[in-house]
Design an enzyme around this catalytic site. Structure first.
Site, PDB file in Angstrom:
ATOM      1  N   ASP A 118      -2.223   2.053  -4.620  1.00  0.00           N
ATOM      2  CA  ASP A 118      -3.490   2.392  -3.976  1.00  0.00           C
ATOM      3  C   ASP A 118      -4.541   1.352  -4.328  1.00  0.00           C
ATOM      4  OD1 ASP A 118      -2.464   4.717  -2.846  1.00  0.00           O
ATOM      5  OD2 ASP A 118      -2.967   5.923  -4.627  1.00  0.00           O
ATOM      6  N   HIS A 134       0.811  -1.217   0.000  1.00  0.00           N
ATOM      7  CA  HIS A 134       0.000   0.000   0.000  1.00  0.00           C
ATOM      8  C   HIS A 134       0.847   1.271   0.000  1.00  0.00           C
ATOM      9  CE1 HIS A 134      -3.671   2.010  -0.113  1.00  0.00           C
ATOM     10  NE2 HIS A 134      -4.303   1.494   0.937  1.00  0.00           N
TER      11      HIS A 134
END
Length: 562
Positions: free
Chosen positions: A539, A535
């Site tokens: 995204d 992450h």
């Protein structure tokens, strides 16, 4: 102290070289980096410099001999000791002196000091008190040591050339190491569990009999050395992807001898060919790569018999029957080298990357029907079984082309976009997990992907991968679905940014909506796919776009499979 001179590797795909000329003769003085001999390969002709200064005391292969990489071709000595005894070797013509060859590093090196536990008896190459030294080979350019996990022979056992002799584990691969010569194993110098540096002597074949300094049991009553196995083993480790170390000269019934290279013998084995049917155009009738490929192209392979099917990988079979339960015992077992490395890297990955996972269900009905329709013809054309894995791999490649951030790496707060898609294919082994790599997957056809995946998986299970084939991946596929998992939650293979886990393929009732909005229930072949991603770099929207494209590729498949 004698120094071995080895056949170097002249490129990633080069597995052998032909010695075209010796620039020195036995007894000559040679300086470090002075040209010592000339070789010819499929790609280059080159002069090979001496790895050290000294006197050339032995030439093991005459001009015209084709030798596998990492094989010792000569010996150097600081004072020239033994030169007179070996002088006749340099005058040999035509025949390869294979009985004294020992594997070494991928580049010429002087011997390294013994590694592992204090007091280890391993010695540098050359200190063998007679006999052929068995050395710790270099299993890749960055590998400097290996751990001996198992001796497959005990002192006093007879061993044939290229028969598996011991097993090692390194940072990249577990491998069986073949014997460099035929004879009796007379000495074991490094015991199981010991970590030894490359080019260090770990055993001797044909030396002073009966010496075992490894601490293993070798009583005269025939006790087996600790940890050795019963006779028989899987095929010996191939130093490179395309070469098994088989005898260079193969006897035939009428007394003639077939001369060929390891690559030629590998091709013959793949096509189930009798080399006696192939006409060799090389020196003394030696069969070259060109000879056997021409024989195959002219239909010789079909005349000689159909090839055996290649190993398959990543099919979706039912799980095998569970083995009978073993008695429960209290014991403490140390981690193997591979298990310890896996443990370390999994913890590092979880600490490094904030993992997020996204699960998609894909309708694979179109792929299932296509595979069922084409699998027989595909196997006949390409001699590899048609599994679901190349469909998944190609869909992954196409999605990565459109969303290269998923193929990137985050290194020192910089995004590294990779110029190629190198697909890691996780392969479950009985003793751990390994991830061989299909390099430049974006340049491969469907059939090429199918062949590469099957080949890598098969050789991984047979301990025949080279270190160059492990690592360097930019995106990994892992397949827990072969064990019946609905889907897995994978851990990222660092320094990659994402990994895709493949679930089990199952038939399910699915609500289908036609163009007029009418709903019906149909039986469809459905499969879960789980994307694990970093992450910090990717995204949720990026992951969603990637998975949506991956899903679209499979559900609307209309590409040719070759």
């Amino acid at each position: 102290m004698p120094t071995p001179v080895v056949m170097p590797q002249m490129g990633e795909s080069i597995v052998e070289g032909t010695i075209t000329k010796w620039l020195k003769k036995v007894g000559d003085r040679v300086e470090k980096d002075e040209p010592l001999f000339e070789i010819s390969t499929d790609k280059v002709d080159a002069e090979i410099p001496s790895s050290a200064a000294g006197v050339l005391t032995e030439i093991k292969f005459a001009e015209g001999a084709t030798v596998g990489i990492n094989t010792v071709v000569a010996m150097l000595s600081e004072d020239g000791a033994g030169a007179s005894a070996k002088e006749s070797a340099s005058k040999a013509s035509g025949e390869s002196r294979i009985e004294a060859a020992a594997p070494g590093g991928s580049q010429q090196r002087s011997a390294a000091k013994a590694g592992g536990e204090p007091g280890a008896q391993a010695a540098p190459v050359g200190e063998t008190a007679g006999g052929v030294p068995v050395v710790m080979p270099q299993m890749g350019e960055s590998i400097v040591e290996g751990t001996i996990t198992k001796w497959l022979k005990k002192v006093g056992d007879r061993v044939e050339k290229d028969e598996p002799l011991f097993e090692i584990s390194t940072d990249k691969v577990d491998a069986e190491i073949p014997s460099p010569a035929a004879g009796v194993l007379t000495e074991i110098r490094a015991h199981e569990g010991e970590t030894v540096q490359i080019n260090v002597v770990v055993g001797v074949i044909g030396g002073v009999a009966g010496r075992d300094t490894s601490g293993a049991t070798t009583s005269g009553g025939g006790e087996r050395a600790f940890g050795t196995t019963e006779a028989g083993s899987v095929a010996a480790f191939a130093w490179k992807a395309e070469a098994e170390h088989l005898p260079s000269v193969v006897p035939v019934e009428d007394g003639r001898k077939i001369r060929s290279s390891p690559l030629v013998r590998r091709i013959a084995k793949e096509h189930n060919l009798d080399l006696r049917l192939v006409r060799g155009t090389g020196t003394n009738g030696r069969i070259s790569k060109g000879d056997i490929l021409q024989f195959i192209s002219q239909g010789g392979a079909r005349a000689a018999g159909a090839a055996q099917p290649q190993a398959t990988a990543h099919v979706h079979p039912h799980p095998k029957a569970e083995p009978q339960p073993k008695a429960l015992t209290a014991e403490v077992v140390p981690l193997t080298k591979m298990r310890a490395i896996i443990a370390q890297r999994m913890v590092e990955s979880k600490r490094t990357s904030p993992h997020v996972h996204s699960v998609y269900k894909v309708d694979m009905t179109r792929i299932v029907r296509l595979r069922e329709r084409e699998k027989a013809g595909f196997e006949q054309r390409h001699r590899v079984k048609l599994t679901y894995m190349p469909f998944i791999a190609l869909a992954t490649v196409e999605a990565l082309r459109r969303f290269p951030i998923v193929n990137a790496s985050l290194i020192e707060n910089q995004i590294h976009y990779h110029p190629n898609i190198n697909l890691g294919i996780a392969v479950a082994l009985e003793w751990g997990l390994i991830v061989p790599t299909v390099r430049e997957a974006e340049k491969r056809s469907f059939a090429d992907l199918a062949k590469a995946i099957a080949d890598l998986a098969g050789r991984a299970r047979a301990k025949r991968l080279s270190p160059d084939e492990v690592g360097g991946s930019t995106f990994t596929l892992t397949n827990p679905g072969i064990f019946g998992d609905e889907f897995g939650i994978p851990i990222i293979n660092q320094p990659e940014a994402a990994i895709l886990a493949i679930g089990a393929l199952k038939k399910e009732p699915v609500v289908l909506t036609d163009v007029e909005g009418n709903d019906t229930i149909g039986i469809r072949s459905m499969e879960y796919f789980c994307l694990g991603f970093d992450h910090r770099l990717i995204d949720g929207a990026d992951a969603g776009r990637f998975m949506s494209e991956f899903k679209r590729q499979l559900e609307t498949w209309d590409g040719a499979i070759g």
